[in-house]
Structure formats: C-alpha cells, structure tokens
Design a protein around this motif. Structure first.
Motif, PDB file in Angstrom:
ATOM      1  N   VAL A 136       0.845  -1.197   0.000  1.00 56.49           N
ATOM      2  CA  VAL A 136       0.000   0.000   0.000  1.00 56.49           C
ATOM      3  C   VAL A 136       0.882   1.249   0.000  1.00 56.49           C
ATOM      4  CG1 VAL A 136      -1.840   1.221   1.229  1.00 56.49           C
ATOM      5  CG2 VAL A 136      -1.730  -1.283   1.324  1.00 56.49           C
ATOM      6  N   PHE A 137       0.471   2.273  -0.735  1.00 59.31           N
ATOM      7  CA  PHE A 137       1.154   3.567  -0.677  1.00 59.31           C
ATOM      8  C   PHE A 137       0.110   4.681  -0.624  1.00 59.31           C
ATOM      9  CE2 PHE A 137       0.683   2.448  -5.155  1.00 59.31           C
ATOM     10  CZ  PHE A 137       0.199   3.609  -5.746  1.00 59.31           C
ATOM     11  N   ASN A 138       0.460   5.773   0.046  1.00 60.40           N
ATOM     12  CA  ASN A 138      -0.476   6.896   0.165  1.00 60.40           C
ATOM     13  C   ASN A 138       0.158   8.241  -0.180  1.00 60.40           C
ATOM     14  OD1 ASN A 138       1.162   7.184   2.377  1.00 60.40           O
ATOM     15  ND2 ASN A 138      -0.513   7.477   3.860  1.00 60.40           N
ATOM     16  N   GLY A 139       1.377   8.198  -0.724  1.00 58.02           N
ATOM     17  CA  GLY A 139       2.031   9.437  -1.105  1.00 58.02           C
ATOM     18  C   GLY A 139       3.096   9.195  -2.149  1.00 58.02           C
ATOM     19  N   VAL A 140       3.503  10.268  -2.797  1.00 57.84           N
ATOM     20  CA  VAL A 140       4.576  10.232  -3.788  1.00 57.84           C
ATOM     21  C   VAL A 140       5.484  11.421  -3.553  1.00 57.84           C
ATOM     22  CG1 VAL A 140       5.153  10.334  -6.259  1.00 57.84           C
ATOM     23  CG2 VAL A 140       3.135   9.049  -5.505  1.00 57.84           C
ATOM     24  N   ASP A 141       6.778  11.144  -3.442  1.00 60.19           N
ATOM     25  CA  ASP A 141       7.771  12.206  -3.215  1.00 60.19           C
ATOM     26  C   ASP A 141       7.417  13.070  -2.001  1.00 60.19           C
ATOM     27  OD1 ASP A 141       9.257  11.365  -5.402  1.00 60.19           O
ATOM     28  OD2 ASP A 141       8.252  12.731  -6.790  1.00 60.19           O
ATOM     29  N   GLY A 142       6.883  12.419  -0.976  1.00 58.28           N
ATOM     30  CA  GLY A 142       6.565  13.129   0.258  1.00 58.28           C
ATOM     31  C   GLY A 142       5.253  13.882   0.244  1.00 58.28           C
ATOM     32  N   GLN A 143       4.510  13.804  -0.835  1.00 54.20           N
ATOM     33  CA  GLN A 143       3.220  14.499  -0.927  1.00 54.20           C
ATOM     34  C   GLN A 143       2.077  13.488  -0.828  1.00 54.20           C
ATOM     35  OE1 GLN A 143       2.911  17.671  -4.011  1.00 54.20           O
ATOM     36  NE2 GLN A 143       4.928  16.937  -4.691  1.00 54.20           N
ATOM     37  N   ALA A 144       1.123  13.779   0.046  1.00 50.88           N
ATOM     38  CA  ALA A 144      -0.054  12.927   0.155  1.00 50.88           C
ATOM     39  C   ALA A 144      -0.851  13.002  -1.146  1.00 50.88           C
ATOM     40  CB  ALA A 144      -0.923  13.364   1.326  1.00 50.88           C
ATOM     41  N   LEU A 145      -1.391  11.879  -1.599  1.00 47.99           N
ATOM     42  CA  LEU A 145      -2.156  11.846  -2.837  1.00 47.99           C
ATOM     43  C   LEU A 145      -3.493  12.553  -2.682  1.00 47.99           C
ATOM     44  CD1 LEU A 145      -1.522   8.157  -3.973  1.00 47.99           C
ATOM     45  CD2 LEU A 145      -0.567  10.232  -4.987  1.00 47.99           C
ATOM     46  N   THR A 146      -3.802  13.421  -3.637  1.00 50.78           N
ATOM     47  CA  THR A 146      -5.086  14.122  -3.661  1.00 50.78           C
ATOM     48  C   THR A 146      -5.637  14.074  -5.085  1.00 50.78           C
ATOM     49  OG1 THR A 146      -4.148  16.295  -4.214  1.00 50.78           O
ATOM     50  CG2 THR A 146      -4.271  15.713  -1.872  1.00 50.78           C
ATOM     51  N   ASP A 147      -6.898  14.480  -5.210  1.00 46.69           N
ATOM     52  CA  ASP A 147      -7.496  14.507  -6.546  1.00 46.69           C
ATOM     53  C   ASP A 147      -6.748  15.464  -7.468  1.00 46.69           C
ATOM     54  OD1 ASP A 147      -9.777  12.703  -6.344  1.00 46.69           O
ATOM     55  OD2 ASP A 147     -10.580  14.130  -4.908  1.00 46.69           O
ATOM     56  N   SER A 148      -6.215  16.537  -6.908  1.00 45.93           N
ATOM     57  CA  SER A 148      -5.584  17.563  -7.736  1.00 45.93           C
ATOM     58  C   SER A 148      -4.144  17.232  -8.126  1.00 45.93           C
ATOM     59  CB  SER A 148      -5.622  18.916  -7.016  1.00 45.93           C
ATOM     60  OG  SER A 148      -4.920  18.849  -5.783  1.00 45.93           O
ATOM     61  N   ASN A 149      -3.464  16.344  -7.371  1.00 47.30           N
ATOM     62  CA  ASN A 149      -2.049  16.113  -7.693  1.00 47.30           C
ATOM     63  C   ASN A 149      -1.724  14.702  -8.186  1.00 47.30           C
ATOM     64  OD1 ASN A 149      -1.802  14.359  -5.462  1.00 47.30           O
ATOM     65  ND2 ASN A 149      -0.841  15.886  -4.163  1.00 47.30           N
ATOM     66  N   LEU A 150      -2.655  13.762  -8.067  1.00 48.76           N
ATOM     67  CA  LEU A 150      -2.295  12.382  -8.414  1.00 48.76           C
ATOM     68  C   LEU A 150      -1.978  12.223  -9.896  1.00 48.76           C
ATOM     69  CD1 LEU A 150      -4.796  10.553  -9.870  1.00 48.76           C
ATOM     70  CD2 LEU A 150      -5.791  10.875  -7.620  1.00 48.76           C
ATOM     71  N   GLY A 151      -2.602  13.051 -10.738  1.00 50.28           N
ATOM     72  CA  GLY A 151      -2.305  12.986 -12.161  1.00 50.28           C
ATOM     73  C   GLY A 151      -0.855  13.299 -12.444  1.00 50.28           C
ATOM     74  N   ASP A 152      -0.356  14.372 -11.846  1.00 49.96           N
ATOM     75  CA  ASP A 152       1.040  14.762 -12.064  1.00 49.96           C
ATOM     76  C   ASP A 152       2.006  13.810 -11.365  1.00 49.96           C
ATOM     77  OD1 ASP A 152       0.387  16.947 -13.622  1.00 49.96           O
ATOM     78  OD2 ASP A 152       0.222  18.299 -11.909  1.00 49.96           O
ATOM     79  N   LEU A 153       1.661  13.383 -10.162  1.00 47.63           N
ATOM     80  CA  LEU A 153       2.592  12.568  -9.384  1.00 47.63           C
ATOM     81  C   LEU A 153       2.728  11.151  -9.924  1.00 47.63           C
ATOM     82  CD1 LEU A 153       1.673  13.650  -5.720  1.00 47.63           C
ATOM     83  CD2 LEU A 153       3.648  14.361  -7.088  1.00 47.63           C
ATOM     84  N   LEU A 154       1.605  10.532 -10.298  1.00 50.76           N
ATOM     85  CA  LEU A 154       1.634   9.128 -10.716  1.00 50.76           C
ATOM     86  C   LEU A 154       1.590   8.935 -12.228  1.00 50.76           C
ATOM     87  CD1 LEU A 154      -0.750   7.501  -8.076  1.00 50.76           C
ATOM     88  CD2 LEU A 154       1.720   7.136  -8.290  1.00 50.76           C
ATOM     89  N   PHE A 155       1.021   9.908 -12.951  1.00 49.44           N
ATOM     90  CA  PHE A 155       0.822   9.726 -14.384  1.00 49.44           C
ATOM     91  C   PHE A 155       1.490  10.818 -15.210  1.00 49.44           C
ATOM     92  CE2 PHE A 155      -2.920   8.040 -12.118  1.00 49.44           C
ATOM     93  CZ  PHE A 155      -2.855   6.704 -12.501  1.00 49.44           C
ATOM     94  N   GLY A 156       2.380  11.573 -14.601  1.00 55.43           N
ATOM     95  CA  GLY A 156       3.033  12.672 -15.296  1.00 55.43           C
ATOM     96  C   GLY A 156       4.226  12.209 -16.119  1.00 55.43           C
ATOM     97  N   ASP A 157       4.989  13.185 -16.569  1.00 52.17           N
ATOM     98  CA  ASP A 157       6.149  12.901 -17.417  1.00 52.17           C
ATOM     99  C   ASP A 157       7.413  12.608 -16.616  1.00 52.17           C
ATOM    100  OD1 ASP A 157       4.631  13.312 -19.717  1.00 52.17           O
ATOM    101  OD2 ASP A 157       5.030  15.470 -19.720  1.00 52.17           O
ATOM    102  N   ASN A 158       7.309  12.664 -15.289  1.00 55.60           N
ATOM    103  CA  ASN A 158       8.487  12.422 -14.463  1.00 55.60           C
ATOM    104  C   ASN A 158       9.012  10.998 -14.646  1.00 55.60           C
ATOM    105  OD1 ASN A 158       5.893  12.010 -13.290  1.00 55.60           O
ATOM    106  ND2 ASN A 158       6.822  11.555 -11.320  1.00 55.60           N
ATOM    107  N   ALA A 159      10.298  10.891 -14.916  1.00 53.13           N
ATOM    108  CA  ALA A 159      10.901   9.580 -15.168  1.00 53.13           C
ATOM    109  C   ALA A 159      11.049   8.771 -13.894  1.00 53.13           C
ATOM    110  CB  ALA A 159      12.257   9.743 -15.844  1.00 53.13           C
ATOM    111  N   SER A 160      11.170   9.449 -12.756  1.00 59.38           N
ATOM    112  CA  SER A 160      11.365   8.756 -11.474  1.00 59.38           C
ATOM    113  C   SER A 160      10.465   9.376 -10.417  1.00 59.38           C
ATOM    114  CB  SER A 160      12.823   8.857 -11.016  1.00 59.38           C
ATOM    115  OG  SER A 160      13.697   8.275 -11.965  1.00 59.38           O
ATOM    116  N   TYR A 161      10.090   8.562  -9.457  1.00 62.22           N
ATOM    117  CA  TYR A 161       9.411   9.069  -8.263  1.00 62.22           C
ATOM    118  C   TYR A 161       9.612   8.086  -7.132  1.00 62.22           C
ATOM    119  CZ  TYR A 161       5.478   6.065  -9.874  1.00 62.22           C
ATOM    120  OH  TYR A 161       4.689   5.026 -10.313  1.00 62.22           O
TER     121      TYR A 161
END
Length: 500
Positions: free
Chosen positions: A165-190
């Motif tokens: 289970v995970f509830n955050g990416v790069d120290g940020q809690a997942l929200t409706d407004s940021n999950l697109g960028d954090l999990l599905f963005g162009d970032n090569a690593s997280y």
C-alpha cells in the motif's frame, strides 16, 4: 489657391494609388491544407466513424467538399486538434473515469504523435513496472494498492510486491488535484511513500520505494502459465494481461504445453486484461474451442456506408495470424474465465465469441462493457491505404501532421448476434478482489483463483470469501494508457464485397 488645389489633387491621387496597391496583395485565402490535422481527422471520421450518421458535423451534406468556405471555417473553429476531435467529431465523447463515463463513445482517442499510439498498441511504453489500483479511505484519503509487478522492470528489482500500500509520492499525500502529475506525469522517477491498513484507514509507515521508468519497455502479456493438479484433475491456468501480436507464437506454445499435458480444465485469468488485438483474440478463442474455420466467431457491424461494401464475418482460425504456424487447440466444451471491472474489449470478445459454442463460466465481477472495435489512422491519404496505419507507410505520412487517431469503427457480434453488453458481462460467481487479502497471483489460495477451483470441484458452498471493507477502486495504473480498453481490428477489414 491653385497651390492648395494642386496639393489636394496630388494627395487624393496618392490615396487612391495606395488603395489600389492594397488590392495587389489581397487577404490570403485559407485552404484545408492550412489545417492538416483537422482535415485528416474529419476525412477519416466522415468515412469510417461508427456513429457518423448520428454526428451532425459529419453529415455527408453538411459541406460542399474540401474547398467549401464553410468547411474551411469549420476546420479553423478549433485551433487545438484534440479539441476539434473530441468536441466536434466524436459522438458525445467524455474523457472520464468509471461511473461518470459516457454511455456512447467512451473510447475513441486522438494522439499528437502517432508513434506513441502505435507503440502502446504493441505493448511498448515508458514504464517502471508498477501496476496498481487507487482507492479512497473512510476519511476520503487516496491510496494505492499494488496489483502486480511486471517482470524485468525496475519495480521487479525493488522491495515492493502485490498487496503493498502507498499513500504518497515524493513526500506528498495523494489528492485529486495532484495524483495525475505525481503518478501519471512525465516524471521519469518518483518515490512512493508506503503505508499500512489500520482498520478502515491507511497510515504511512515511513518506508520509501524509489522507482524509475524504462523507456521502450515491452510487457509480456503471458504473466503466469502453470498446471494445477486438484482432485485427480489437471487444470491449466493462464494469466494473460493483453492481446499483443508479438506474443502470439509464445501463446500458441503455452497451449501446446497444456495440450501435451492433456489438461482436463482450463482457467483463463483476464482480471487485468484491458484488450488489444482482435486477431490475437480469435487465436485465443480457437485454441480453446477448436480450429473450426467454417464456424463464425465474430460479425463486425460498421456504419451504413461500410456495411454496404465490407464483409464483416470472421471465423475461427487454424493458424497463428502472422507466422502462420499450426494452432494448438484444446477442443474444450467448458472454460473458466476470471474477469473483473478491469476486463474489457478483446477479453470480452473472447468471452462473448465463445459463448455460442462453449460453456463460459465467468468468475469475478461485471466487466467494462466494450463491444466496439477500432483501428489506427494516420495522415497518409494514399487510396491504397485509405489513411490506415499499415506499419510500412511511415515515410508517406504528412510531415506537417503527425497526429494519429483511434476511432471506433463498429461493434462485434457473436454467432448468436449478441453484442449489447455496454453495461458489462455479468459473472456467474461474483467476487471482487479484497485489497486487504489479495493473495499471490497463481497461488491456489488466491481468493479469485480459489473460488474458481472450488467451482470446478463443486465445493463452493464450503468456502467463505471475504469481499473486503473498502469501496471499489476509482482508477488504476492503466487509466491514462493510450490504448486502455482497446479492441483493434487489425488486418481483418475484408476487401470490398462484389457489387453483383
């Protein structure tokens, strides 16, 4: 006085001359070539789109040809080709998730670089190998649960596994407004911030897992194949996650192994299979039922234009489609299929296409509900290709327009004429995945497989299956994949029917 009169005449002459000079350089007249992406999209959709007759903008009498000023104005109405495709051409299209999706065209897509679309259809992408579902906890916090890890990926070498289970990416809690960028963005690593279940909540545990995407990663859809021996029976088990042409021969080998072992029963696990190539689906169904090349597997229904000239029938096959290898078949009268709300398109095609011939026992959940098929189009208007992407016409594609589109071309019926499962195929034995007890894929105690084995043995009443305390997932790792829920009618568009 004469001086002023002369000055007035000279000034007037110069003014008139300037006006005449303006006429030498009239305003530039725009043509369809000035809007190559929009023009290409319109031409394809007007000719091929399944709902062409229902879209006002695609009516054959809407415009007077490619030089019609009204047509040029229509092409110019949207500067962004994506907006033009979805807003002006696709039938009631909505880019949405789950229950909010449109009941009509949920699946046609337009992509700025056609190569991204082609690669996705071949199972090639930029991937770290992590597959997951997203959920909401009781306090509305968003968290993810790992469903499986792709072999030979970056994630396969990290300390992360199914059920984590995970509830955050790069120290940020997942929200409706940021999950697109954090999990599905162009970032090569997280870096994933891991968590644990605590009652009906999810609490961070301090563990971190860093993941990096591999460019041009190719997924083998044959995730697990094994033979399970139970109560004196040999049961073939195949977890197959996408219908990809590159693995058709390997899939045939798997069925050859099942045949050599003389299995008694077969379980096909499509729980995460969102579809793919229609020819691969026909091969799969033929390997289950038989190489009865005179028996109908599917009948394609196109728009009225194409129904008049295209043959829509495709039978079972006795060979693989590309390499023409003799097909290994099990000649079964019953097959057990694990399918869930992630199961779509070509997976559903196998289930629906086999139903008139084989007892298809469906274990799991209601499927996505997609009987429509599509194909890939690029801006190569050569009459011999008709805008189709053939795999060999890259050099002919308009250099000023690299857009690719994947519109719905029609619906596939089975031999009984049935294709109306927009609300999904209903399971015979319903059981959702319990995210607090996912189990190990392929293990006999994994809940969905365990129930299937119980159905085979006739002991379902003796088992207790927990449905879990959390609500259904609202998204998953493939939700923004270019070809999520695809059914690609590759190579099956038959030559024109005889007009006699």
């Amino acid at each position: 006085m004469k001086k002023y009169l002369l000055l007035f005449l000279v000034t007037g002459f110069l003014f008139i001359s300037c006006k005449n000079d303006d006429n030498i350089f009239p305003e530039e007249v725009k043509t369809a070539a000035d809007y190559p992406a929009q023009h290409f999209m319109y031409q394809v959709m007007n000719e091929w789109y399944f709902w062409q007759a229902d879209v006002h903008n695609l009516a054959d009498d809407k415009f007077g040809g490619s030089n019609d000023p009204d047509y040029i104005s229509f092409l110019a109405s949207e500067s962004n080709p994506s907006d033009f495709f979805y807003n002006d051409l696709a039938y009631n299209h909505k880019e949405s998730v789950g229950d909010n999706a449109s009941a009509t065209d949920r699946f046609s897509i337009a992509v700025e670089n056609y190569k991204d679309l082609v690669n996705s259809l071949q199972g090639i992408s930029s991937s770290n190998g992590l597959e997951f579902n997203l959920y909401r906890a009781s306090n509305n916090d968003i968290f993810g649960v790992v469903t499986y890890i792709l072999p030979d990926s970056d994630a396969s070498a990290k300390d992360i596994a199914r059920g984590d289970v995970f509830n955050g990416v790069d120290g940020q809690a997942l929200t409706d407004s940021n999950l697109g960028d954090l999990l599905f963005g162009d970032n090569a690593s997280y870096t994933l911030n891991m968590a644990d279940f605590s009652g009906d909540s999810v609490i961070g545990n301090g563990k971190e897992v860093a993941l990096t995407k591999i460019e041009n990663f190719s997924e083998n859809p044959i995730h697990i194949n094994k033979i399970i021996e139970q109560n004196g029976k040999k049961i073939g088990y195949l977890m197959y996650n996408s219908f990809l042409a590159a693995y058709d021969d390997q899939l045939n080998t798997v069925f050859g192994e099942f045949k050599a072992e003389n299995i008694d029963e077969l379980i096909l696990d499509f729980r995460y299979n969102g579809g793919g190539r229609v020819t691969s689906a026909i091969q799969m169904a033929s390997a289950v039922y038989g190489t009865e090349t005179d028996q109908l597997f599917l009948r394609a229904r196109y728009n009225n234009k194409k129904m008049a000239i295209l043959a829509g029938d495709d039978n079972f096959t006795d060979k693989t489609f590309d390499s023409k290898i003799d097909l290994n078949t099990l000649n079964l009268k019953k097959v057990y299929i694990i399918a869930t709300d992630r199961t779509a398109s070509s997976s559903e095609l196998v289930m629906n296409g086999l139903a008139p011939y084989v007892d298809v026992v469906h274990i799991g959940e209601v499927t996505v509900g997609k009987s429509e098929f599509s194909n890939t189009f690029v801006d190569d208007p050569d009459p011999s290709t008709g805008y189709f992407y053939t795999g060999n016409n890259d050099s002919n594609i308009n250099p000023n327009n690299q857009w690719g589109i994947q519109p719905l071309l029609g619906k596939n019926e089975n031999a009984d004429g049935f294709s109306d499962y927009e609300n999904g195929l209903i399971p015979d034995y319903e059981i959702p995945e319990d995210i607090e007890n996912l189990g190990m894929l392929g293990d006999v105690d994994e809940p969905l497989l365990a129930l299937t084995l119980s159905v085979i043995s006739g002991n379902t009443a003796k088992r207790n299956f927990n449905h879990g305390s959390f609500s259904k997932s609202f998204a998953h790792s493939r939700i923004f994949s270019l070809t999520n829920n695809s059914m690609v009618m590759d190579g099956l568009l038959k030559p024109l029917k005889s007009e006699n």
